[in-house]
Design an enzyme around this catalytic site. Structure first.
Site: not given
Ligand SMILES: *Cc1c(COP(=O)(O)O)cnc(C)c1O
Length: 384
Positions: A49, A135, A176, A180, A205, A208, A239
């Site tokens: 990512n 997620h 989100e 993801s 969230d 990404h 990411k």
């Molecule tokens: C990767 C991810 C997280 C968690 O983030 P980290 O920094 O890896 O703990 C939270 N929400 C989504 C949608 C993700 O893809």
């Protein structure tokens, strides 16, 4: 009486093996990047990512090195116990500026940011409304919160509306913006309209999306003109920003509240100062012209890869650098991943429970660090 521990666990691991669901990690001998070295052999990497190629960037690395020299390796304790080192204040100020919000709060990970924030905002008697494909960190936060959890089928606004009708207590929707494992986008405008109509709160969230969308690269809410209508925004430093950690941005009141109530912040040692300083440099990078160029390069790569796959008859709804090739059967997805691996291309198979049973896939991710030749090589090996 329990069976002896190892007998019990081995029996369960055997079940996972026979279902094609056993997991293990490959050992990398190099930094993250478009190319990685695994067991002494170089691979083209379509698994990470690290969308903007910042995970091993000289400027970001240098910021980490300087902070390491000045502040050492460990933060010592939770920030509420032993204080904020300077890189934290700087990073939080920068994040607030970047995201055009009043304030920001950095957590140990994106996972911790979701779990801590959800648990702080809702509890018993309240209602959480989630997209089916949210997620695991959102689901875990929901479970721990004690609130009533309602789930709508992926992006199903009708069902979301009917869940809002029946919701009691504080009502929090969590989605989100870029999903993801499918790389598609939430219908954010419609969700915002529904949450306003029903007087609910909305948490997005942007794990990404941060660094990738909008003129200022703030996330998906920016180009849609919705930023001022969203109550709580979560992002990760792990990411596109290439570091580690999670954050929340929003009103100063929200951030003050979370500092007092988010258990995953209060009861966990702060991130190391070196990584916090690195993340600050990465945010700077994304905010300036370099971030603009790198982002444009990324989108050119996304479009090359998507066109190439479309020519092979593989269409998908991805609108992001996450391009799933859904295979279905778990073992078949593993076999395809293994075939590509033999040919020097590293693409992970993603299986249940990360995605639903029977929806196993290759999760292909492309970054700004790939060249056109890299993408051609991937397509060639994939097709043959
Ligand atoms: C990767 C991810 C997280 C968690 O983030 P980290 O920094 O890896 O703990 C939270 N929400 C989504 C949608 C993700 O893809």
């Amino acid at each position: 009486m329990s069976r002896p521990l190892n007998d019990q666990l081995n029996a369960e691991l055997d079940q996972l093996r026979s279902a094609g669901l056993y997991r293990s990690c490959r050992d990398l001998d190099s930094a993250q990047g478009a190319r990685v070295v695994i067991e002494g052999r170089e691979f083209l990497n379509f698994s990470s990512n690290d969308y903007l190629g910042l995970a091993n960037d000289p400027v970001v690395n240098q910021a980490a090195r300087e902070a390491l020299t000045r502040y050492g390796t460990g933060a010592g304790a939770s920030r509420l116990v032993c204080g904020n080192l300077a890189p934290y204040r700087e990073l939080e100020e920068r994040l607030a500026q970047f995201k055009a919000k009043e304030a920001a709060l950095v957590f140990g990970s994106g996972y911790a940011a979701n779990v801590g924030t959800i648990g702080a905002l809702v509890g018993k008697g309240d209602t959480l409304i989630l997209d089916k494909l949210d997620h695991a960190s959102i689901i875990d936060g929901a479970r721990q919160s004690g609130a009533t959890v309602r789930v709508y089928p992926h992006k199903n606004l009708k069902k979301l509306a009917s869940l809002l009708e029946g919701a009691t207590g504080r009502v929090l929707i969590v989605t989100e913006t870029v999903f993801s494992m499918d790389g598609d986008l939430a219908p954010l405008k419609e969700i915002v309209e529904l949450k306003d109509k029903h007087g609910a709160w909305l948490m997005i969230d942007e794990a990404h999306a941060t660094g990738l969308y909008g003129h200022y690269r703030r996330g998906l809410a920016e180009p849609l003109g919705l930023e001022d209508r969203i109550d709580i925004t979560v992002g990760t430093l792990s990411k596109a920003l290439g570091c580690a950690g999670g954050f929340v941005v929003g009103s100063r009141t929200l951030i003050d509240y979370l500092r007092n109530r988010a258990r995953s912040l209060i009861y966990s040692t702060a991130l190391p100062p070196s990584i916090v300083a690195a993340a600050g440099a990465a945010v700077d990078f994304v905010m300036n012209d370099a971030g603009h160029e790198r982002r444009d390069r990324l989108w050119r790569n996304v479009s090359e890869l998507k066109h190439g796959l479309a020519k092979l008859g593989i269409q998908n709804e991805s609108r992001s650098p996450i391009i799933p090739v859904v295979i279905g059967d778990e073992q078949a997805a593993m076999d395809l991943s293994a075939k590509l691996y033999e040919r020097g291309v590293f693409v992970p198979a993603i299986r249940y429970p990360t995605v639903p049973k029977g929806k196993a896939r290759l999760r292909v991710t492309v970054t700004a660090a790939h060249t056109s030749e890299d993408i051609e090589k991937f397509l060639h090996e994939f097709a043959s």
